[in-house]
Design an enzyme around this catalytic site. Structure first.
Site, PDB file in Angstrom:
ATOM      1  N   GLY A   1      -9.149  -9.375  -0.003  1.00 50.09           N
ATOM      2  CA  GLY A   1      -7.982  -9.762   0.783  1.00 50.09           C
ATOM      3  C   GLY A   1      -7.361 -11.102   0.439  1.00 50.09           C
ATOM      4  O   GLY A   1      -6.163 -11.201   0.163  1.00 50.09           O
TER       5      GLY A   1
ATOM      6  N   GLY B   1     -12.867  -4.339   0.569  1.00 50.20           N
ATOM      7  CA  GLY B   1     -14.228  -3.908   0.903  1.00 50.20           C
ATOM      8  C   GLY B   1     -14.761  -2.874  -0.068  1.00 50.20           C
ATOM      9  O   GLY B   1     -15.909  -2.925  -0.500  1.00 50.20           O
TER      10      GLY B   1
ATOM     11  N   ARG C   1       0.822  -1.222   0.000  1.00 59.88           N
ATOM     12  CA  ARG C   1       0.000   0.000   0.000  1.00 59.88           C
ATOM     13  C   ARG C   1       0.855   1.271   0.000  1.00 59.88           C
ATOM     14  O   ARG C   1       0.436   2.297  -0.536  1.00 59.88           O
ATOM     15  CB  ARG C   1      -0.958  -0.021   1.196  1.00 59.88           C
ATOM     16  CG  ARG C   1      -2.080  -1.021   0.989  1.00 59.88           C
ATOM     17  CD  ARG C   1      -3.035  -1.095   2.141  1.00 59.88           C
ATOM     18  NE  ARG C   1      -4.252  -1.783   1.735  1.00 59.88           N
ATOM     19  CZ  ARG C   1      -5.273  -2.041   2.543  1.00 59.88           C
ATOM     20  NH1 ARG C   1      -5.210  -1.681   3.808  1.00 59.88           N
ATOM     21  NH2 ARG C   1      -6.338  -2.661   2.098  1.00 59.88           N
TER      22      ARG C   1
ATOM     23  N   LYS D   1     -18.052 -17.723   2.534  1.00 55.67           N
ATOM     24  CA  LYS D   1     -19.491 -17.571   2.767  1.00 55.67           C
ATOM     25  C   LYS D   1     -20.240 -16.890   1.635  1.00 55.67           C
ATOM     26  O   LYS D   1     -19.783 -15.892   1.088  1.00 55.67           O
ATOM     27  CB  LYS D   1     -19.710 -16.775   4.051  1.00 55.67           C
ATOM     28  CG  LYS D   1     -19.195 -17.510   5.283  1.00 55.67           C
ATOM     29  CD  LYS D   1     -19.507 -16.752   6.549  1.00 55.67           C
ATOM     30  CE  LYS D   1     -19.264 -17.622   7.770  1.00 55.67           C
ATOM     31  NZ  LYS D   1     -19.577 -16.928   9.003  1.00 55.67           N
TER      32      LYS D   1
END
Length: 395
Positions: free
Chosen positions: A353, A376, A35, A197
């Protein structure tokens, strides 16, 4: 929306929201500087113009100004990467920050202390945003990783720079690359959605069905779809309360002409361990006491075939428990197929991620078109949401 390329920063102080939320080890040393590297082009553009940079970021989720979350821990690494000795302010607002910002000369960089040491940052407090805004002449948002948060430094602060705000090169590039999948894609378009999920990916799945031709579903979430269709999945991960939803998604895909590809075989294990006994089984006929932890070879071949015919590929989520060496083969095979398709001219976007961790671990970062820095934020853009940090730059 303007970018830093639309401004000349000569003699100006650029207040830049970067995303330096990087992982540290127990000695508070940076273990992955991706980053920080990603912010370089924006910072260099401003310094080359003859401006100076005031960097603000959060690090982790501090509750009480814990030492481990201090941004002073990253000054050494960031100075190395940027090739400039970075000055540090012990606070991000108030007299300390104001004095440090005021004394900053051309070509210099100042890093402010963790924004989240102040609760007002995550509360989106206007007074706090205004206090930050007094430090610079131009506001630059280059933090895609936090663009989906309505925080003081990402969305509120922009209103104090009505004519002097712009996107950094990283944020602008992130938006452009996500849009290549959402609105500017070459067909056939394939989305690979994996991970544990279904619940965390529902809105993404629903939003992208209009834009894709093929949907590959892998990882733990595949077993919810397989069980919903009557398959026996043994002790594999499943969200029983999401089975009807899985069937609805399959039905919607069918109506929209999207071909869905689920694993047909699985590498199964008798425990969640690197030392487990393993076998290959049909993914819809897994014995009790066994669980699917990776794709089988037949599935890998099917997924590869679909990917090699694709012109646009989105990859979000691994297709097996790749962190454990025995169950990494499916994710490696998938990554290599995406790399091959990219080499043949496809556009490939990787985000989230675990997928980003996988492309790094298996040295695929340079073999795909674009690796997103914001999991996200990328998911919310794919869900069709307008991100507060981006909306603030449009207003």
């Amino acid at each position: 929306m303007k970018t830093v390329n639309d401004f000349n920063f000569k003699g100006k102080k650029a207040l830049i929201r970067v995303d330096f939320n990087v992982p540290l080890n127990e000695n508070f040393e940076v273990t992955d500087a991706t980053r920080i590297e990603a912010a370089k082009p924006t910072i260099y553009k401003i310094l080359e113009d003859g401006g100076s940079c005031i960097l603000m970021s959060h690090l982790g989720r501090p509750k009480n100004k814990e030492e481990e979350f201090s941004l002073k821990n990253i000054v050494k690494k960031a100075s190395e990467i940027l090739g400039v000795t970075i000055k540090f302010s012990e606070d991000c607002v108030g007299e300390t920050a104001e004095t440090a910002a005021a004394s900053l000369g051309e070509g210099e960089i100042l890093l402010l202390e963790n924004l989240r040491y102040h609760a007002e940052e995550t509360e989106g407090n206007r007074d706090f945003a205004q206090a930050l805004s007094t430090l610079g002449d131009v506001y630059v948002n280059d933090a895609f990783g936090t663009a989906h948060r309505a925080h003081a430094s990402t969305s509120i602060i922009a209103e104090f720079f009505p004519d002097n705000k712009c996107l950094g090169l990283l944020l602008s590039s992130e938006i452009e690359n996500v849009n290549k999948v959402l609105s500017d894609s070459k067909k056939p378009v394939t989305a690979v959605i994996g991970g544990a999920k279904v619940s965390s990916k529902i809105t993404v799945l629903e939003n992208i069905l209009d834009k894709i031709d093929h949907l590959i579903i892998g990882g733990g979430m595949a077993f919810t779809f397989i069980k919903a269709q009557g398959g026996k999945i043994g002790g594999s991960l499943v969200e029983d309360d999401k089975q009807n939803l899985a069937l609805e998604i399959l039905e919607k895909a069918k109506q929209k002409g999207v071909e869905v590809h689920l694993p047909i075989d699985a590498l199964i294990a008798d425990s969640f361990s690197v030392h487990a006994s393993t076998e290959i089984a049909s993914s819809s006929d897994i014995p009790e006491g066994w669980m699917g932890l990776d794709c089988g070879d037949a599935t890998n071949r099917i997924f590869e075939e679909v990917l090699l015919k694709s012109q646009t590929i989105l990859w979000n989520g691994p297709v097996g428990v790749f962190e454990m060496e025995p169950f990494a083969k499916g994710t490696i095979h998938l990554g290599n197929a995406i790399a091959e398709a990219t080499k043949n001219g496809a556009f490939s976007l990787v985000g989230g991620g675990d997928s980003v961790a996988a492309v790094k671990q298996f040295n695929l970062s340079k073999k795909v078109s674009y690796v997103s820095t914001g999991g996200g934020a990328m998911l919310e853009m794919l869900e069709g949401k307008t991100l507060p940090g981006i909306k603030a730059m449009q207003d």
